[in-house]
Design an enzyme around this catalytic site. Structure first.
Site, PDB file in Angstrom:
ATOM      1  N   ILE A 135       1.235  -1.285  -0.572  1.00  0.00           N
ATOM      2  CA  ILE A 135       0.348  -0.260   0.265  1.00  0.00           C
ATOM      3  C   ILE A 135       0.699   1.311  -0.003  1.00  0.00           C
ATOM      4  O   ILE A 135       2.144   1.067   0.306  1.00  0.00           O
ATOM      5  CB  ILE A 135      -1.152   0.600   1.151  1.00  0.00           C
ATOM      6  CG1 ILE A 135      -0.508  -0.469   2.307  1.00  0.00           C
ATOM      7  CG2 ILE A 135      -2.192  -0.898   0.964  1.00  0.00           C
ATOM      8  CD1 ILE A 135      -1.439  -0.347   4.246  1.00  0.00           C
ATOM      9  N   ASP A 136       0.540   2.045  -0.180  1.00  0.00           N
ATOM     10  CA  ASP A 136       1.345   3.646  -0.926  1.00  0.00           C
ATOM     11  C   ASP A 136       1.257   4.024   0.547  1.00  0.00           C
ATOM     12  O   ASP A 136       1.016   3.597   1.849  1.00  0.00           O
ATOM     13  CB  ASP A 136       0.457   4.362  -1.645  1.00  0.00           C
ATOM     14  CG  ASP A 136      -0.076   3.607  -2.629  1.00  0.00           C
ATOM     15  OD1 ASP A 136       0.475   3.443  -3.592  1.00  0.00           O
ATOM     16  OD2 ASP A 136      -0.802   5.137  -3.631  1.00  0.00           O
ATOM     17  N   LYS A 137       2.366   4.870   0.585  1.00  0.00           N
ATOM     18  CA  LYS A 137       3.904   5.528   1.887  1.00  0.00           C
ATOM     19  C   LYS A 137       2.224   6.230   2.822  1.00  0.00           C
ATOM     20  O   LYS A 137       2.712   5.866   3.597  1.00  0.00           O
ATOM     21  CB  LYS A 137       4.577   5.971   1.359  1.00  0.00           C
ATOM     22  CG  LYS A 137       5.071   7.108   3.278  1.00  0.00           C
ATOM     23  CD  LYS A 137       5.984   8.383   2.281  1.00  0.00           C
ATOM     24  CE  LYS A 137       6.353   9.003   2.878  1.00  0.00           C
ATOM     25  NZ  LYS A 137       7.079  10.231   2.543  1.00  0.00           N
TER      26      LYS A 137
END
EC number: 5.4.99.-
Length: 301
Positions: A135-137
């Protein structure tokens, strides 16, 4: 170096797909890397990744020795929601990168995992041990991590077959009129900005389902379920239909809610256990900042 020999009987199709079906303990991405590294020989000759196998083909695979992990283990607190001999589920905080890269050598989830967890799968190499999906930062929430290669392959297959469960909560700009909807639009790299993804003709199939949970003045709280897992899928799809995720620095408007990035949280994660076959479902509450922002919007209403 281990060698695996395969003789094609009646299988058909691209060599990477055929081998991933035959070699159950190795992922398709791993096989594609072996092809790239010229470690797969067909009938005595190095082959290309788009080769289509034929009856009686003899395939030899030179499996390279596992690289020794050289990513630094770091004593970073992480919230482990569940753990057994095969898998663990982690609730990743907003602001944490999943694995090291050129711009993020330290402070990633992988650095933390290497400190806290003795065994992690080796399929994705030294940079992404145990990482089945990302999942994105600046997206918070649940991730599944594999502790061995067998578990990794089983979990990756569920993602590929769309049998895993992934639900997100997002706060988006605008007031969505429909209570439910489906976004079916292909995603690929943007032709205007290489750092961004976009809905483009010829992109990879991408499907997102959404359901409205709550409406505010100028914003909507939605639950989203992924059918596919493209890079930035939710963020791209919500922008595409005119309701970008609030706080999103890449796909959202400049005038937005104050936060530490997009208001997007991986709330629910479900999968069949790779050993027992039991369906397991986990849920993570919204981060405090997300909850406080919702309370402020309710008070404004």
């Amino acid at each position: 170096m281990e060698q695996i020999n395969v003789k094609i009987k009646q299988e058909k199709g691209r060599i990477d797909k055929v081998l991933s079906d035959v070699l159950k303990n190795h992922s398709r991405s791993q096989i594609q890397q072996w092809l790239k590294d010229q470690n797969i020989i067909v009938n005595g000759e190095v082959t290309r990744s788009n080769y289509k196998v034929k009856e009686h083909d003899e395939i030899s695979i030179n499996v390279p020795e596992p690289e020794e992990l050289n990513v630094i283990a770091e004593d970073i607190p992480i919230e482990i929601v569940y753990e057994d001999d095969d898998v663990l589920v982690v609730n990743k905080p907003q602001g944490m990168v999943v694995h090291p890269s050129a711009g993020h050598q330290h402070g990633t989830l992988v650095n933390a995992l290497l400190y806290h967890i003795k065994d992690l799968s080796s399929i994705n190499g030294i940079i992404r041990p145990g990482i089945v999906h990302r999942i994105d930062k600046d997206t918070s929430g649940l991730l599944m991590v594999a502790k061995n290669d067998k578990a990794h392959v089983a979990l990756a297959e569920q993602l590929k077959d769309k049998t895993s469960l992934r639900k997100y909560i997002a706060l988006v700009h605008g007031e969505i009129a429909h209570d439910k909807g489906e976004i079916n639009a292909p995603i690929g790299r943007s032709k205007n900005d290489r750092k961004m993804q976009a809905v483009i003709e010829g992109g990879k199939p991408a499907v997102t389902h959404f359901e409205v949970l709550e409406r505010f003045d100028g914003y909507t709280l939605v639950q989203l379920q992924l059918e596919t897992g493209r890079t930035h899928q939710i963020r791209v799809h919500m922008k595409y239909i005119g309701f970008p995720v609030a706080g999103d620095p890449l796909y959202g408007p400049r005038k937005t809610l104050k936060g530490n990035g997009q208001f997007l949280h991986a709330e629910v994660l479900g999968f069949k256990h790779p050993t027992t076959g039991q369906m397991m479902v986990f849920e993570a509450p919204l981060p405090d900042l997300f909850e406080k922002t919702l309370d402020q919007l309710r008070n404004n209403n």
